[in-house]
Write a protein that holds these residues in place. Structure first.
Motif, PDB file in Angstrom:
ATOM      1  N   THR A  22      22.707 -62.541 -12.940  1.00  0.00           N
ATOM      2  CA  THR A  22      21.713 -62.381 -11.870  1.00  0.00           C
ATOM      3  C   THR A  22      22.275 -62.802 -10.516  1.00  0.00           C
ATOM      4  N   LYS A 190       7.026 -69.221  -8.660  1.00  0.00           N
ATOM      5  CA  LYS A 190       7.242 -68.429  -9.881  1.00  0.00           C
ATOM      6  C   LYS A 190       6.101 -68.713 -10.852  1.00  0.00           C
ATOM      7  N   CYS A 207       2.746 -52.289 -12.823  1.00  0.00           N
ATOM      8  CA  CYS A 207       3.974 -51.773 -12.204  1.00  0.00           C
ATOM      9  C   CYS A 207       3.918 -50.243 -12.040  1.00  0.00           C
ATOM     10  N   CYS A 215      12.239 -49.466  -6.774  1.00  0.00           N
ATOM     11  CA  CYS A 215      12.321 -50.906  -7.046  1.00  0.00           C
ATOM     12  C   CYS A 215      13.249 -51.165  -8.233  1.00  0.00           C
ATOM     13  N   ASP A 217      13.312 -53.608 -10.127  1.00  0.00           N
ATOM     14  CA  ASP A 217      12.612 -54.313 -11.216  1.00  0.00           C
ATOM     15  C   ASP A 217      11.557 -53.440 -11.896  1.00  0.00           C
ATOM     16  N   ARG A 218      11.526 -52.153 -11.560  1.00  0.00           N
ATOM     17  CA  ARG A 218      10.499 -51.280 -12.140  1.00  0.00           C
ATOM     18  C   ARG A 218      10.607 -51.263 -13.667  1.00  0.00           C
ATOM     19  N   ARG A 219       9.460 -51.480 -14.307  1.00  0.00           N
ATOM     20  CA  ARG A 219       9.434 -51.543 -15.776  1.00  0.00           C
ATOM     21  C   ARG A 219       9.037 -50.209 -16.408  1.00  0.00           C
TER      22      ARG A 219
END
Lengths: 226, 213
Positions: A22, A190, A207, A215, A217-219
């Motif tokens: 990360t 968080k 989402c 994005c 982080d799109r799921r």
């Protein structure tokens, strides 16, 4: 605190490998000792937690074109709430990474240290979220728990201003260290909150309704309408 | 011989240690600080900025690149001052009152620095009056406001009003951004410019400072 609130304190075993990826550790060889030190401290201190309870839906209506759900004295309004039309039971919850690193002094660290810390806190939040969903599966027989989150997705899906009512349903969320600011922001940063539900007729993921198509982080793929 | 292309490439990979060494080497070889800045550091940040805009790289890559740029600038800055190299303008940036989100604001700040702008970062939860006070104190041409919540984006209007009340309209431009912010919101509060991403914000800020916007 409501008498029937449940607090979960799952064990936190963060992955250094995931953390290293990360933060792109391969570029940080000159501060590797700092990275490892922060990971060790945060791993030891952070105590992720979740608070939840069972709540029952008293009624569902449509006010104007906006669905409204009435849950134990709290009236919620937002497009996303249409998915609760035929639901009777929801699990209000707040989950958090824990408060233990909130006042940690990053003064002597590299200027990217706040991001490194956020990366570890995100893993802690993930631990709390997993414990919460696992609990809903095993304790309440929810095969596929889904979550509605105020402020998640586009602004009109379920406005973040509804956050306070959700906190009202849970009682004293500060038992797990989470507080809400006047602008409906949760601290620690968080932390997540929402209503968990299950339905064979619904496949909801906030989402999916967010218009930030690129994005990282799109799921799930974007859906235009609920 | 020191290689500007290598500085740019190491910066794009976030290799701060290598960037610092190469910047020092270039200085030792007599290359001018402005050339190192423009052709090495800013070139690298411009490329990262474009890649970020095109979704070829993501936030972590921008962060490590910005860190490498900071490393290079630590070495270069005294030489830039000695050579009397002027920055391209000053931006006062912050997240508005009531909002504590800072990653987006920090990315914009990094990208603006990558354009050679001077950035005064006021942090988060910044009241409207402070934006104006600091802009005056630093002779800034731009106030850049960030908000990530629908509950806090309305504070941006207070910043615009504070600039108006201080009689600085036209002298200081107000730029706005953040997840819930749109161009129509920008027009509704009479802010000067909305940009959807960090790279565009930096480009717009530079254009404002160069009086071409």
């Amino acid at each position: 605190m409501s008498t029937d609130s449940i607090i979960l304190h799952p064990e936190f075993i963060p992955s250094f490998e995931r953390f290293a990826h990360t933060i792109r550790i391969e570029a940080l060889d000159d501060v590797r000792d700092q990275v490892e030190q922060l990971f060790a401290v945060a791993s030891e201190r952070l105590k992720p937690a979740a608070i939840l309870r069972v709540a029952y839906i008293d009624g569902f209506s449509t006010e104007g074109e906006l669905p409204a759900v009435h849950i134990e004295g709290q009236d919620f309004r937002g497009k996303a709430l249409s998915v609760l039309k035929d639901i009777h039971r929801v699990i209000p919850y707040v989950a958090t990474c824990g408060t233990e690193m909130e006042s940690f002094d990053l003064g002597g660290f590299d200027f990217l240290a706040p991001y490194w810390l956020d990366a570890i806190k995100l893993q802690a939040l993930g631990t709390a979220r997993k414990a919460l969903f696992d609990y809903c599966r095993t304790k309440y027989g929810m095969g596929k728990p889904m979550s509605l989150n105020p402020g998640s997705g586009n602004v009109d899906i379920w406005p973040i201003q509804e956050q306070q009512k959700l906190f009202n349903l849970l009682g004293e969320t500060d038992t797990i260290g989470v507080r809400l600011t006047e602008s409906s922001l949760m601290i620690p940063n968080k932390s997540i909150s929402g209503l968990i539900f299950t339905s064979p007729a619904v496949d909801y993921e906030s989402c999916a309704y967010c218009e930030r198509l690129d994005c990282p982080d799109r799921r799930v793929p974007y859906r235009q309408t609920l | 011989m020191a290689d500007m292309k290598a500085i740019s490439e190491f910066l794009q990979k976030g290799r701060a240690k290598d960037v610092k060494e190469l910047v020092q080497k270039a200085l030792d070889e007599g290359i001018g600080p402005q050339e190192i800045l423009e052709q090495g550091l800013l070139d690298g940040m411009n490329i990262i900025g474009q890649k970020f805009k095109n979704n070829e790289v993501f936030v972590p890559e921008v962060l490590i690149a910005a860190r490498a740029m900071n490393g290079g600038m630590e070495i270069l800055k005294p030489h830039l001052i000695s050579a009397n190299v002027q920055d391209k303008g000053t931006v006062v940036i912050g997240t508005v009152k009531g909002d504590l989100h800072d990653i987006g604001k920090n990315l914009v700040s990094m990208m603006m620095k990558g354009k050679g702008l001077q950035v005064v970062d006021l942090g988060t939860d910044v009241p409207a009056a402070r934006f104006v006070q600091e802009a005056i104190a630093h002779n800034a041409k731009i106030i850049a406001c960030s908000a990530l919540l629908t509950t806090t984006m309305k504070e941006m209007e207070q910043v615009v009003k504070a600039v108006d009340e201080a009689g600085l309209r036209g002298k200081i431009r107000v730029m706005i951004g953040g997840a819930p912010v749109t161009d129509s919101f920008c027009r509704s509060i009479n802010a000067d410019r909305y940009t959807p991403d960090a790279t565009s914000a930096a480009e717009a800020a530079l254009a404002f400072c160069q009086n071409i916007a």
